[in-house]
Design an enzyme around this catalytic site. Structure first.
Site, PDB file in Angstrom:
ATOM      1  CE1 TYR A   2      53.832  18.303  81.939  1.00  0.00           C
ATOM      2  CE2 TYR A   2      55.364  16.684  81.042  1.00  0.00           C
ATOM      3  CZ  TYR A   2      54.604  17.165  82.098  1.00  0.00           C
ATOM      4  OH  TYR A   2      54.622  16.514  83.297  1.00  0.00           O
ATOM      5  CG  ASP A  22      53.382  14.851  87.680  1.00  0.00           C
ATOM      6  OD1 ASP A  22      53.316  15.993  88.147  1.00  0.00           O
ATOM      7  OD2 ASP A  22      53.994  14.572  86.635  1.00  0.00           O
ATOM      8  CG  HIS A  51      55.018  16.433  92.783  1.00  0.00           C
ATOM      9  ND1 HIS A  51      53.795  16.910  92.376  1.00  0.00           N
ATOM     10  CD2 HIS A  51      55.516  15.719  91.736  1.00  0.00           C
ATOM     11  CE1 HIS A  51      53.561  16.517  91.133  1.00  0.00           C
ATOM     12  NE2 HIS A  51      54.580  15.795  90.728  1.00  0.00           N
TER      13      HIS A  51
END
Length: 367
Positions: free
Chosen positions: A285, A173, A340
């Site tokens: 982020y 990820d 995921h």
């Protein structure tokens, strides 16, 4: 500033570049607003249904026993010179063995690699890191401290602080994003690259602008641009969003996967329920749109990309496109029943695939 003697771009080109930049940032902030509105509606719905439960937040004072399981390795700390930050990691396997460095994603921490810590310690010094801002690793307060340049430099400095000049680098990820960038910027430090459920960064940035479906799946990138509100939304209903990410039918580990135990979930809640524990991870982020796209793209070491086809956040089409950026042996394996959270979802299969890749590359070198 242009170099002496360099030709200036024609006015039409400058206007086009400026227009594209304006359109890009308009898209970013517009979608940020949309995501904020959706989150606000969900908040109001939760307050209307269960007002007493909505704002419940339990801070876990004591770690569950699984976080101190000696079979996973030893808890260690290292302070790196450049930034002065102290990093926490868990290490398994004897010192002096080749280094395998593991980089987790969001919202995870070193514990997401527990199956790999046990598996690979027989032949490697396996180090599962808490990234900058996560868990027991220091968390600088300003979002500028989480630019991709800083995160890449962290890995380089940690490698050197551990007494190594190269490693097998594995990332999942967001940790996969960092692993790709370290491999691009410091290829001499990465003998083999293994990435789990994250495409080459150039593939991601190009694909997301051309495919609205991926733009929607990556909505949290835009939502996280806002101050404090994303952290607040995570705390609602005693971190219901966090639990749901790993356990819900839409995003969690599937029926055929290795479901998280109640103690595993409690480990995540212990780490992220601490005051301020979410700001560092979300700050990763908050600078991404000023750091991408990349200027350099090529990956020159043998690379393994593993992908869970049921990934709710990343479309599988990006996995195959990644091939064009790897100028060495590239192996892609897509697991049809996996989510995921691949290295936790299908640990036995993932470990076997990693072993096969590592042995295969060793054999290829000898030949």
């Amino acid at each position: 500033m242009a170099r002496p003697g360099a030709a200036c771009p024609p006015p039409a080109r400058r206007v086009m570049v400026a227009a594209r930049a304006l359109l890009f940032w308009a898209l970013v902030y517009s979608y940020c607003g949309v995501c904020a509105c959706i989150a606000g509606l969900r908040l109001l719905w939760s307050i209307g249904r269960r007002p007493g439960e909505t704002f419940r937040w339990v801070v876990r004072d004591n770690p569950p026993a699984c976080l101190n399981d000696p079979s996973l390795g030893t808890h260690c700390y290292v302070r790196i010179k450049d930034s002065g930050l102290r990093f926490h990691y868990v290490a398994a396997g004897e010192r002096g063995k080749p280094l395998m460095l593991l980089l987790h994603g969001f919202p995870e921490f070193w514990y997401s690699w527990r199956h790999q810590l046990r598996e690979f310690k027989s032949e490697y010094r396996v180090v599962a890191l808490d990234l900058r801002g996560y868990g027991e690793t220091d968390a600088p307060p300003h979002k500028e401290n989480y630019k991709l340049d800083c995160l890449i430099a962290d890995i380089k400095d940690i490698l050197e602080s551990l007494g190594y000049n190269k490693c097998v680098l594995i990332g999942h990820d967001w940790g996969g994003m960092i692993a790709w960038l370290v491999a691009i910027c410091y290829p001499e430090m990465v003998t083999k690259l293994i990435v789990v459920n994250f495409p080459h960064p150039s593939v991601f940035t190009e694909y997301i602008l051309r495919h609205p479906s991926q733009l929607i799946k990556s909505g949290y990138y835009f939502f996280f641009q806002m101050p404090w509100f994303p952290e607040f939304m995570f705390t609602l209903n005693d971190f219901k969003v966090l639990k749901s990410l790993f356990t819900s039918q839409a995003t969690g580990i599937g029926k055929k996967g290795c479901r998280l135990t109640a103690e595993d979930i409690e480990a995540y809640l212990y780490v992220f329920s601490q005051p301020g524990a979410l700001t560092g991870p979300i700050n990763h982020y908050r600078t991404i749109f000023s750091c991408l796209p990349l200027q350099h793209h090529e990956v020159i070491m043998p690379t393994l990309l593993l992908w869970g086809e049921r990934d709710a956040f990343m479309e599988v089409e990006m996995a195959e496109i990644t091939r064009i950026y790897v100028k060495n042996h590239f192996r892609l394996t897509i697991l049809s029943e996996a989510s995921h959270w691949l290295q936790q979802d299908q640990p036995d299969i993932v470990n076997k695939l990693i072993w096969t890749f590592l042995k295969e590359e060793t054999k290829r070198k000898r030949e």
